[in-house]
Design a protein around this motif. Sequence first.
Motif, mmCIF file in Angstrom:
data_model
loop_
_atom_site.group_PDB
_atom_site.id
_atom_site.type_symbol
_atom_site.label_atom_id
_atom_site.label_comp_id
_atom_site.label_asym_id
_atom_site.label_seq_id
_atom_site.Cartn_x
_atom_site.Cartn_y
_atom_site.Cartn_z
ATOM 1 N N CYS B 6 0.862 -1.187 0.000
ATOM 2 C CA CYS B 6 0.000 0.000 0.000
ATOM 3 C C CYS B 6 0.894 1.231 0.000
ATOM 4 N N HIS B 8 0.179 4.201 0.445
ATOM 5 C CA HIS B 8 -0.203 5.198 1.450
ATOM 6 C C HIS B 8 0.311 4.796 2.821
ATOM 7 N N CYS B 9 0.194 3.495 3.146
ATOM 8 C CA CYS B 9 0.665 3.022 4.446
ATOM 9 C C CYS B 9 2.156 2.708 4.396
ATOM 10 N N HIS B 60 -7.440 -0.258 0.242
ATOM 11 C CA HIS B 60 -6.915 -0.829 1.489
ATOM 12 C C HIS B 60 -8.036 -0.812 2.533
ATOM 13 N N CYS B 64 -5.931 1.951 5.463
ATOM 14 C CA CYS B 64 -6.128 3.397 5.314
ATOM 15 C C CYS B 64 -7.358 3.750 4.486
HETATM 16 ZN ZN LIG Z 1 -2.994 1.632 3.277
#
Ligand SMILES: [Zn+2]
Lengths: 1015, 99
Positions: B6, B8-9, B60, B64
């Motif tokens: 991911c 973003h994470c 996700h 997130c």
């Molecule tokens: Zn994420």
Amino acid sequence: MTNHRVRRPGVRVDFDKPLTFSFDGQAYDGFAGDTLASALLANGVRMLARSFKYGRPRGIVGIGPEEPNALMQIETGAHTIPNLKATQVELYDGLVARRTTGWPTLEFDLKSVGGLFSRFMPAGFYYKTFQNQKLWPKFEHIIRQAAGYGSAPSEPDPETYDHSHRHAQVVIVGGGASGLLAALLAGRAGLKVVLLDEQNECGGWLLSSPQSVIGGEQARAWLKSAVGELQSMPNVQVLTRTSAFALHDMNLVLAVEQLQDHLPIADRVAHQPRQRLHRIRAERVVLATGAIERPLVFGNNDVPGIMTASALTTYLNRYGVAVGKRVLLQTSNDHAYQGSADLARAGCEVVLADTRTRINPAWEKRVRAAGVDVRTGFGIAFARGRRAVTGAQLVKLDAQRNAIVASGPSIDCDALGSSGGLSPTVHLYCHDGGRPHWDEERLAFVVPEAGRAKSGIYAVGAVTGEFGLQNALEQTVRVMRDVLGSLGKSTPTSSDNLGTDEPEATPARRIFRVPDGRAEGHGKKAFVDFQNDVSAADIHLAVRENYRSIEHIKRYTALGFGTDQGKLSNVNGFAIAAHALGRSIPEVGTTTYRPAYSPVTFGTLAGAHAGDTFEPRRYSPMHAAHIARGAEFEPVGQWLRPWYFPKTGEDMHAAVRRECLAARRGVGIMDASTLGKIDLRGKDVREFLNRVYANAWTQLAPGKCRYGLMLDENGMVMDDGVTACIADNHFVMTTTTGGAARVMTWLEKWHQTEWPDLDVYMTSVTDHWATAAVVGPKSRQVLAKICSDIDLSPSAFKFMDWREGTVAGVPARVFRISFSGELAFEVNVDANYGHHVWEALMEAGREFDITPYGTETMHVLRAEKGFIIVGQDTDGSMTPLDLDMAWAVGMKKPFSFIGKRSFARSDTAGPNRKQLVGLLTDDPQVVLAEGAQIIERADAKPPAAMLGHVTSSYYSPELDRSIALAVVRDGIARRSEDGRKSGRDVLYAYAGGKAHKVTVVSPVFVDPKGDRQNV
Amino acid sequence: MFVLFCPHCGEKREEEEFGYGGEAFIPRPATPEALDDEAWGDYLFMRKNPKGWHWEMWSHNTGCRKFFVVKRNTATNAIAGSWTLAEGRKAYDAEGGST
Ligand SMILES: [Zn+2]
């Protein structure tokens, strides 16, 4: 009873720990370290199964998961397990085993009488006989009973299971010599290593061959120090009794660890799992899965006492069991030689018939010195004996062609072992798409030693076709250098001395089916797959009947279908098919290897996801109040909701009738906490709602609510609910109970992918609020008793308004909305106050006989009003227009909202669409079945044109008659004046063999003008 | 069951944390009413569905809740990379916007 026990150095059974067990009701002795198979053989038990089709006596053939015959029912009652292979069941004191085949008895199997069944059951029997499927139910019971196989337990499983999710740098599958060495090298490099071995101890073939030499010491000494060193390394975990049964994408290894199966049931630790499923993500997987010896195919090769040569050797060396006193071994390769010498040294009279004319001189010298009678150039035409092998007829083979040149001697024996070569255990390598290669020199499908290095999968040892011990160990060092290098570890300078005393191998003979001088099918039956009674002749028959693909031949003959999955039979079957087809083995190829490598019990796959923990159960904050009032519950998605509240002596019908009438004429109360709730904030929420809902939101002022239809881009209704405007930049949306998560993801997707510029923040607040709907003409009076700061008068608090205030001393949002058509107030409070407010409303309503009701009454009330349930009255193919809900579509909105364009598609806008209507039966007492098909004529014969179906159907206490909602082609026109004039409003609802006359009407059965909710 | 990264994470997580979001880079037409039925039908229904490399979206779900782009081989489940929607678009365009 004969004593077959031999005390030999290196034996892995403990003669100081005697055990007793029972097989088919008779008591036997064994020792700790035995398998059920070795103990039965030690007791002289030969026949322990009857074959699937022909009822032929069968005995133990193998030593592990390849065993085709010895399928056992272990233990009784709730602990019973069917179809375990005796070769894999560790003996414990008091173990109870039963045969799974033989009907009516093992001694007398009906199928064996005069070949009663065999004449009628050639290859393709099931296809040919049961093409007419009507016959199958009649025969299924008899065939299943006669065929055998174990019985599933009829009681709930008392054992528990768990799952372990883990990560490792290197997972090594197989703890034989190569796997152990691989683990040592990876462990010494400091990597996080997991070594999996399916047996009760590591060692693999070394346990069967303790006299082998590694680095100048005996194999068992090397084994002991290797295991000891691994156990001393904190970064290495060795899991024995752990079978890796699948290899999935990205090196996900699934393995089942047997924690308690080897213990007497009374000694098993309660509250500890019986088995554990390991899900291991590995950076590198090293397959050291070894190989399984395949037998040669010859006449009567299924008589009890005939096994693989490696099985005879293993029972002797590992378990101290000499299966026979006079042993005949037949081989096409070098692998049977060490065992023949071991058997001879243990006191057996051993004849070794090698199909080759040129044999390995070093091996010949060694085994002759041990007293083995070696006959070169001979094969076994057929074995003698019925319930136990008594001898075999040898034939002299042509040096090149697989043909007979002369007859040979007849040899008496009481045990017979054959070796047709080794079949590498390539299964795991193939589970995620790998294909094995045919190695013509080694006569085996092998995994390349480079494996699929790009994906991090490597292979070492016999699985690569490296059958010699020394070569395998040297290869392991070489491959592990790559593995360690790929993980950034420097190459270890191995100080291990890996020298063995093996002679250099001599090429094997390319032979699978030993010729008997007769055309296939005319001599004695020669079996390829024992478990499914597939003979060489059956494969030839399949080819004659024009099956060309090995996948089709497999399905036609059932080759490799059993619980052993063809571990002994596949390669022989492929080779015989190739011969019959006149093609090469690689041209014919293999069938597909799929997980699981060996059977896994459902309990292990489920783990803790069973019973109450199968999935999370969600309860409303008022759940305890419902239990206290005797509610019956029903699951709605993950929620458990009150279904109805029966009083003493009431059935559901009576309770629902009482609840409905209370809501219509007095006051009812329902727990609506489970509805999905999404809190939306930001300056663009209003525009966002305009885009994701069919109706318009621009004018909705703070303090007001609106019902909205959510569509997908095809214009079809996907959810509905009421949204309240809290402030200009703050709204609260409700969704259907089951659709909450889906709607949230749907909104996120549109916001993130298409309209990231809109200032919108979404939060799921479903669990934050408790909602009590107070419903009915007296609801205002009830609420007024415990809410003093909201003006509840009709002029101040109108239908579709919401107000903030205090209810029962708690901050509340009160919505004047209705899912029943009655005056109603939905009281929303912090979930933690839900139970308190519920009880306060019940107390306030006591003087009005306030009646709690559940989902069933809610459904009746809403159906009486023609309110849809998305997913019940709609199915993803209904537009708002199909539902006659054009009032909920804002066609004038400037933005082309989701689904709008699709209204104009030729199909969506076209005639003859299914539309929502009400149905009234001619007989008011008949409640139609939901799902009943709508047809035009009562006397229609199938296939009749189906015009639609009943979606909701109830008995209405208010109207004292049945009502139904349905989707019907061109339904809206049928219910009009025109419909009535032309008689198109009369249709039939067909279910359960009966057609009921119905009239198409408006779906709003009660209070069509909607006056009652506006009082 | 594979593992996705991911963006973003910033973590690799098991597939079960994610939800499939369909083929990536199918923009919603700006003026749907201007499209004829065939063009609108293409937007609604036509997908590349390749055997091989595929640009697709995942969300996700249990992390997130962000959507992101993955290039995955549908035949082998090999994964070439994960990007945020914006970065993924750049990578996709750099490839010529083809599968
Ligand atoms: Zn994420």
